[in-house]
Design an enzyme around this catalytic site. Structure first.
Site, PDB file in Angstrom:
ATOM      1  N   LYS A 114       0.827  -1.215   0.000  1.00  0.00           N
ATOM      2  CA  LYS A 114       0.000   0.000   0.000  1.00  0.00           C
ATOM      3  C   LYS A 114       0.858   1.261   0.000  1.00  0.00           C
ATOM      4  CE  LYS A 114      -4.448  -1.624   1.487  1.00  0.00           C
ATOM      5  NZ  LYS A 114      -5.529  -1.646   2.466  1.00  0.00           N
ATOM      6  N   LYS A 196      -3.775 -11.160  -6.694  1.00  0.00           N
ATOM      7  CA  LYS A 196      -5.034 -11.493  -6.020  1.00  0.00           C
ATOM      8  C   LYS A 196      -6.170 -10.605  -6.548  1.00  0.00           C
ATOM      9  CE  LYS A 196      -4.886  -8.551  -1.920  1.00  0.00           C
ATOM     10  NZ  LYS A 196      -4.951  -8.356  -0.511  1.00  0.00           N
ATOM     11  N   LYS A 199     -10.449  -4.949  -5.809  1.00  0.00           N
ATOM     12  CA  LYS A 199     -11.303  -3.926  -6.416  1.00  0.00           C
ATOM     13  C   LYS A 199     -10.513  -2.964  -7.299  1.00  0.00           C
ATOM     14  CE  LYS A 199     -10.888  -0.917  -2.405  1.00  0.00           C
ATOM     15  NZ  LYS A 199      -9.956  -1.647  -1.556  1.00  0.00           N
TER      16      LYS A 199
HETATM   17  P1  TYM Z   1      -9.737  -7.091   3.635  1.00  0.00           P
HETATM   18  O1  TYM Z   1     -10.821  -6.124   3.949  1.00  0.00           O
HETATM   19  O2  TYM Z   1      -8.716  -6.699   2.632  1.00  0.00           O
HETATM   20  O3  TYM Z   1     -10.356  -8.473   3.170  1.00  0.00           O
HETATM   21  C1  TYM Z   1     -11.399  -9.087   3.893  1.00  0.00           C
HETATM   22  C2  TYM Z   1     -11.277 -10.597   3.852  1.00  0.00           C
HETATM   23  O4  TYM Z   1     -11.306 -11.081   2.506  1.00  0.00           O
HETATM   24  C3  TYM Z   1     -10.153 -11.856   2.246  1.00  0.00           C
HETATM   25  N1  TYM Z   1      -9.739 -11.621   0.848  1.00  0.00           N
HETATM   26  C4  TYM Z   1      -9.483 -12.589  -0.030  1.00  0.00           C
HETATM   27  N2  TYM Z   1      -9.547 -13.930   0.077  1.00  0.00           N
HETATM   28  C5  TYM Z   1      -9.247 -14.664  -1.028  1.00  0.00           C
HETATM   29  N3  TYM Z   1      -8.892 -14.109  -2.217  1.00  0.00           N
HETATM   30  C6  TYM Z   1      -8.835 -12.761  -2.372  1.00  0.00           C
HETATM   31  N4  TYM Z   1      -8.520 -12.221  -3.553  1.00  0.00           N
HETATM   32  C7  TYM Z   1      -9.128 -11.940  -1.246  1.00  0.00           C
HETATM   33  N5  TYM Z   1      -9.170 -10.595  -1.041  1.00  0.00           N
HETATM   34  C8  TYM Z   1      -9.538 -10.425   0.253  1.00  0.00           C
HETATM   35  C9  TYM Z   1      -9.101 -11.369   3.217  1.00  0.00           C
HETATM   36  O5  TYM Z   1      -8.117 -12.343   3.462  1.00  0.00           O
HETATM   37  C10 TYM Z   1      -9.942 -11.090   4.438  1.00  0.00           C
HETATM   38  O6  TYM Z   1     -10.185 -12.257   5.187  1.00  0.00           O
HETATM   39  N6  TYM Z   1      -7.009  -6.235   7.695  1.00  0.00           N
HETATM   40  C11 TYM Z   1      -8.163  -6.951   7.171  1.00  0.00           C
HETATM   41  C12 TYM Z   1      -9.460  -6.583   7.853  1.00  0.00           C
HETATM   42  C13 TYM Z   1      -9.418  -6.734   9.328  1.00  0.00           C
HETATM   43  C14 TYM Z   1      -9.493  -7.947  10.065  1.00  0.00           C
HETATM   44  C15 TYM Z   1      -9.402  -7.585  11.422  1.00  0.00           C
HETATM   45  C16 TYM Z   1      -9.626  -9.298   9.695  1.00  0.00           C
HETATM   46  C17 TYM Z   1      -9.298  -5.726  10.228  1.00  0.00           C
HETATM   47  N7  TYM Z   1      -9.282  -6.242  11.476  1.00  0.00           N
HETATM   48  C18 TYM Z   1      -9.441  -8.569  12.454  1.00  0.00           C
HETATM   49  C19 TYM Z   1      -9.672 -10.261  10.713  1.00  0.00           C
HETATM   50  C20 TYM Z   1      -9.571  -9.887  12.055  1.00  0.00           C
HETATM   51  C21 TYM Z   1      -8.277  -6.644   5.703  1.00  0.00           C
HETATM   52  O7  TYM Z   1      -7.788  -5.650   5.217  1.00  0.00           O
HETATM   53  O8  TYM Z   1      -9.033  -7.534   4.995  1.00  0.00           O
END
Ligand code: TYM
Length: 332
Positions: A114, A196, A199
């Site tokens: 990022k 991956k 968006k």
């Molecule tokens: P985030 O918002 O980027 O993604 C949310 C969830 O979706 C999964 N994910 C994917 N899985 C498979 N293939 C993909 N292309 C893909 N893109 C996203 C992510 O692994 C995630 O599970 N930091 C975290 C959000 C967060 C969080 C937490 C998660 C904040 N606090 C506490 C668990 C526990 C994040 O940015 O995920």
């Protein structure tokens, strides 16, 4: 009676939910409510590490809540809440920042990624993001954190922070395990099968609210390879596009790679790609319709997030109070 095990996860409402979020995370959250005590939230505090449009952020946060419910998370059985409504997240994050090392934060893939994409805004929040995520998790003492593969590193640093803190103050935090699905843990972009699904490349990203016609078109245009025979078999290295489609199809249908190879034997990509698209459309159709229905009832959604924040707040505050006491703050 033995206490239920706890599960917790969150998603940033920084964009519309997509197939990666669903297969990597949400799909594995539903149907756990009987067995686990479950907490799921909209990680809005995390989103402002990158600039957001305020009105859009609010809209996405509410839409995401409706989508959680439409995906089968019953608010009576799961605690659904908005992260910023529970102040203990920001409060514990500060404490944990003081137990997180500069070196460990510098090694985080998401930070490197990022900060290279947003060079004009490499803010402190982007850097300390994992400490906030550790707070999100540790406040609820969960056993499992169901996430996609890309978040594994953040769950691991959470474990390191918890162990470090426990080593000084005794058993304050439960050390959680990441819970990563077999199929769908890493969904790649349909037009960029090396990266991956995200968006930021909308043409290769299937959004959960996309129209069926749009989804069909995206799958028809999915990048495959120059194999003249159009053979459908799993080879992540040499056929990443096909491997990704097989992974998606497997996650959606529950079929193994061998079964998929047999099903499309001799049929070519012209049959395979639309078939994967169709399976995804049928999986998402009821969720999209249900989301639209729930979204129309704003009062209901408000009652859900208010009750969720209250429930979550009680649990979170208990952990926060313990932490404050341990580090030596005078009880308020
Ligand atoms: P985030 O918002 O980027 O993604 C949310 C969830 O979706 C999964 N994910 C994917 N899985 C498979 N293939 C993909 N292309 C893909 N893109 C996203 C992510 O692994 C995630 O599970 N930091 C975290 C959000 C967060 C969080 C937490 C998660 C904040 N606090 C506490 C668990 C526990 C994040 O940015 O995920």
């Amino acid at each position: 009676m033995e206490a239920k095990k706890v599960m917790l996860s969150g998603i940033q409402p920084s964009g519309d939910l997509h197939l990666g979020n669903y297969l990597g995370a949400i799909k594995n959250w539903a149907d756990r409510a009987e067995e686990f005590d479950c907490y799921y939230f909209m990680a809005d505090l995390h989103t402002i590490t990158v600039r957001q449009d305020p009105a859009l952020l609010r809209k996405r946060t509410i839409t995401q809540l409706a989508q959680y419910i439409a995906c089968g998370l019953d608010p009576e059985k799961n605690t659904l809440f908005i992260q910023s409504h529970v102040p203990a997240h920001a409060q514990l994050a500060w404490v944990l920042e003081c137990y997180t090392m500069f070196g460990e934060l510098s090694r985080m893939t998401q930070f490197k990624d990022k900060s290279s994409k947003h060079q004009d805004n490499i803010n402190a929040g982007l850097f300390t993001y994992p400490s906030l995520m550790a707070a999100d998790i540790l406040l609820y003492q969960p056993d499992y954190v169901p996430v996609g593969e890309d978040q594994k590193q953040h769950v691991e640093i959470t474990r390191d922070i918890a162990v470090r803190f426990n080593n000084i103050y005794g058993d304050v935090f439960k050390v959680p395990e990441p819970y990563i699905p077999k199929a769908g843990a890493r969904v790649y972009g349909l037009t960029t099968p090396g990266d991956k699904m995200s968006k930021s490349v909308p043409e290769g990203c299937v959004f959960m609210m996309d129209d069926p016609a749009v989804i069909a078109k995206k799958f028809k245009r999915a990048v495959t390879d120059s194999d003249r025979e159009h053979c459908v078999y799993y080879d992540r290295e040499n056929k990443p596009g096909v491997a990704n489609l097989m992974n998606i199809y497997s996650a959606v249908t529950g079929k193994s790679y061998e079964e998929i190879e047999r099903e499309f034997d001799g049929q070519g990509y012209g049959v395979f790609k639309p078939a994967v698209g169709e399976a995804v459309i049928e999986m998402l159709r009821p969720i999209r319709e249900e989301t639209e229905r729930i979204l129309a009832d704003k009062a209901y959604l408000e009652s859900v997030y208010k009750a969720g924040a209250e429930r979550a707040g009680r649990v979170a505050f208990k952990t926060l109070r313990k932490v404050y006491k341990k580090v030596g703050f005078v009880a308020p």
